[in-house]
Structure formats: structure tokens, C-alpha cells
Design an enzyme around this catalytic site. Sequence first.
Site, PDB file in Angstrom:
ATOM      1  N   ASP A   5       0.851  -1.193   0.000  1.00 56.76           N
ATOM      2  CA  ASP A   5       0.000   0.000   0.000  1.00 56.76           C
ATOM      3  C   ASP A   5       0.887   1.245   0.000  1.00 56.76           C
ATOM      4  O   ASP A   5       1.889   1.306   0.699  1.00 56.76           O
ATOM      5  CB  ASP A   5      -0.912  -0.014   1.241  1.00 56.76           C
ATOM      6  CG  ASP A   5      -2.080   0.950   1.100  1.00 56.76           C
ATOM      7  OD1 ASP A   5      -3.229   0.480   1.005  1.00 56.76           O
ATOM      8  OD2 ASP A   5      -1.837   2.178   1.083  1.00 56.76           O
ATOM      9  N   ILE A   6       0.490   2.242  -0.780  1.00 52.40           N
ATOM     10  CA  ILE A   6       1.288   3.466  -0.921  1.00 52.40           C
ATOM     11  C   ILE A   6       1.290   4.275   0.371  1.00 52.40           C
ATOM     12  O   ILE A   6       2.185   5.084   0.613  1.00 52.40           O
ATOM     13  CB  ILE A   6       0.759   4.300  -2.116  1.00 52.40           C
ATOM     14  CG1 ILE A   6       1.824   5.228  -2.662  1.00 52.40           C
ATOM     15  CG2 ILE A   6      -0.503   5.064  -1.755  1.00 52.40           C
ATOM     16  CD1 ILE A   6       1.481   5.821  -4.028  1.00 52.40           C
ATOM     17  N   GLY A  44     -15.840   2.247   3.778  1.00 52.45           N
ATOM     18  CA  GLY A  44     -14.597   2.998   3.595  1.00 52.45           C
ATOM     19  C   GLY A  44     -13.834   2.651   2.336  1.00 52.45           C
ATOM     20  O   GLY A  44     -12.646   2.955   2.227  1.00 52.45           O
ATOM     21  N   HIS A  74     -10.107  -5.508  -3.540  1.00 51.77           N
ATOM     22  CA  HIS A  74      -8.788  -5.727  -2.935  1.00 51.77           C
ATOM     23  C   HIS A  74      -8.951  -6.162  -1.493  1.00 51.77           C
ATOM     24  O   HIS A  74      -9.881  -5.783  -0.803  1.00 51.77           O
ATOM     25  CB  HIS A  74      -7.917  -4.471  -3.017  1.00 51.77           C
ATOM     26  CG  HIS A  74      -8.554  -3.233  -2.452  1.00 51.77           C
ATOM     27  ND1 HIS A  74      -9.475  -2.492  -3.163  1.00 51.77           N
ATOM     28  CD2 HIS A  74      -8.420  -2.631  -1.253  1.00 51.77           C
ATOM     29  CE1 HIS A  74      -9.871  -1.473  -2.421  1.00 51.77           C
ATOM     30  NE2 HIS A  74      -9.256  -1.531  -1.248  1.00 51.77           N
ATOM     31  N   LEU A  75      -7.982  -6.953  -1.074  1.00 59.50           N
ATOM     32  CA  LEU A  75      -7.905  -7.421   0.304  1.00 59.50           C
ATOM     33  C   LEU A  75      -6.670  -6.776   0.922  1.00 59.50           C
ATOM     34  O   LEU A  75      -5.581  -6.862   0.365  1.00 59.50           O
ATOM     35  CB  LEU A  75      -7.760  -8.947   0.276  1.00 59.50           C
ATOM     36  CG  LEU A  75      -8.153  -9.792   1.478  1.00 59.50           C
ATOM     37  CD1 LEU A  75      -9.588  -9.509   1.905  1.00 59.50           C
ATOM     38  CD2 LEU A  75      -7.989 -11.262   1.116  1.00 59.50           C
TER      39      LEU A  75
HETATM   40  P1  5GP Z   1      -9.676   1.128   0.298  1.00 64.28           P
HETATM   41  O1  5GP Z   1      -9.756   2.420   1.065  1.00 64.28           O
HETATM   42  O2  5GP Z   1     -10.421   1.224  -1.024  1.00 64.28           O
HETATM   43  O3  5GP Z   1     -10.032  -0.087   1.076  1.00 64.28           O
HETATM   44  O4  5GP Z   1      -8.139   0.925  -0.024  1.00 64.28           O
HETATM   45  C1  5GP Z   1      -7.466   1.525  -1.082  1.00 64.28           C
HETATM   46  C2  5GP Z   1      -6.017   1.541  -0.708  1.00 64.28           C
HETATM   47  O5  5GP Z   1      -5.269   1.819  -1.869  1.00 64.28           O
HETATM   48  C3  5GP Z   1      -5.637   2.622   0.323  1.00 64.28           C
HETATM   49  O6  5GP Z   1      -5.118   2.005   1.497  1.00 64.28           O
HETATM   50  C4  5GP Z   1      -4.608   3.483  -0.398  1.00 64.28           C
HETATM   51  O7  5GP Z   1      -3.546   3.898   0.445  1.00 64.28           O
HETATM   52  C5  5GP Z   1      -4.128   2.563  -1.505  1.00 64.28           C
HETATM   53  N1  5GP Z   1      -3.674   3.240  -2.713  1.00 64.28           N
HETATM   54  C6  5GP Z   1      -4.275   4.293  -3.323  1.00 64.28           C
HETATM   55  N2  5GP Z   1      -3.588   4.641  -4.423  1.00 64.28           N
HETATM   56  C7  5GP Z   1      -2.527   3.786  -4.509  1.00 64.28           C
HETATM   57  C8  5GP Z   1      -1.457   3.639  -5.450  1.00 64.28           C
HETATM   58  O8  5GP Z   1      -1.334   4.360  -6.449  1.00 64.28           O
HETATM   59  N3  5GP Z   1      -0.556   2.650  -5.213  1.00 64.28           N
HETATM   60  C9  5GP Z   1      -0.652   1.831  -4.115  1.00 64.28           C
HETATM   61  N4  5GP Z   1       0.293   0.898  -3.968  1.00 64.28           N
HETATM   62  N5  5GP Z   1      -1.651   1.942  -3.228  1.00 64.28           N
HETATM   63  C10 5GP Z   1      -2.585   2.898  -3.425  1.00 64.28           C
END
Ligand code: 5GP
Length: 117
Positions: free
Chosen positions: A33-34, A96, A103-104
Site C-alpha cells: 500500500d502506498i 470505507g 482488494h484485500l
Molecule cells: P480502500 O480504502 O479502497 O479499502 O483501499 C485503497 C487503498 O489503496 C488505500 O489504502 C490506499 O492507500 C491505496 N492506494 C491508493 N492509491 C494507490 C497507489 O497508487 N498505489 C498503491 N500501492 N496503493 C494505493
Amino acid sequence: MSDGDDCLFCRLVAHEIPASVVAETETTLAFRDISPAAPTHVLVIPKEHYRDMAAIIADRPELMSDVMATAMEVVGLEGLQEEGYRLVANTGASGGQTVYHAHLHVLGGRGLGWPPG
Ligand code: 5GP
Ligand code: ZN
């Protein structure tokens, strides 16, 4: 235009966006995760675009099994079996979810606490 043309994680699968890849199979990709929320914070996705886990289960349940197997591979690679870890699938607005490509989250490396905020 296919579903994934405008999708961040589809672009990542297509190598249009760089990623720190931890594990890869024919059908799945695991990458860091970034914006990590824990010492280990890896995202596991199907390479094919689905908006969430329910959509995978409805269409191709065996792909959900692939995602879970890759998550378990990440747990092993990160050495989290003994101390424990958390798998999270944020889904929809209340859940959220911010990226609508299933994704997991694999989280570990510190005490995570419960319940989440
Ligand atoms: P969600 O909030 O949808 O469950 O998780 C999305 C995740 O994707 C977040 O934790 C966010 O930090 C991560 N994310 C967003 N953009 C990028 C990216 O460009 N690269 C990576 N590796 N992670 C990302
Ligand atoms: Zn996508």
C-alpha cells in the site's frame, strides 16, 4: 471501453503505474500500500477488474479462492503466521472503500486493536 480502463488498480496491473510487488500469480497481484497503516500493509487484487468481493463471488468464486491463497502467501513471506495479522475488505461507502477494484488488505507487524474506528 471496458470497466477497468479508468481504474487505478487496472493501470497498476498493466504496469502503467509503478508498484512494489510482493507476490504475483496468473490471476492475482500483491503489492505494498502506498500509504501503509501498519509495518506490513499489502493489497491483494484479482488482475481482472471486479468492483468488490461480492462481484467476484457472484461471477467467479474460484478467483476469490486465488485472492485468498495469495494473501496467505503474503502472510508467509512477511513472517506473520505466528504473531497474527488482519485481512480487511473495505466495501462501499460505509465500509470505507476508496478504490473500486476489489482488494484485500493484509495488515500486520503491530498490535492492531479492535474494534476499528
Ligand atoms: P480502500 O480504502 O479502497 O479499502 O483501499 C485503497 C487503498 O489503496 C488505500 O489504502 C490506499 O492507500 C491505496 N492506494 C491508493 N492509491 C494507490 C497507489 O497508487 N498505489 C498503491 N500501492 N496503493 C494505493
Ligand atoms: Zn480495475
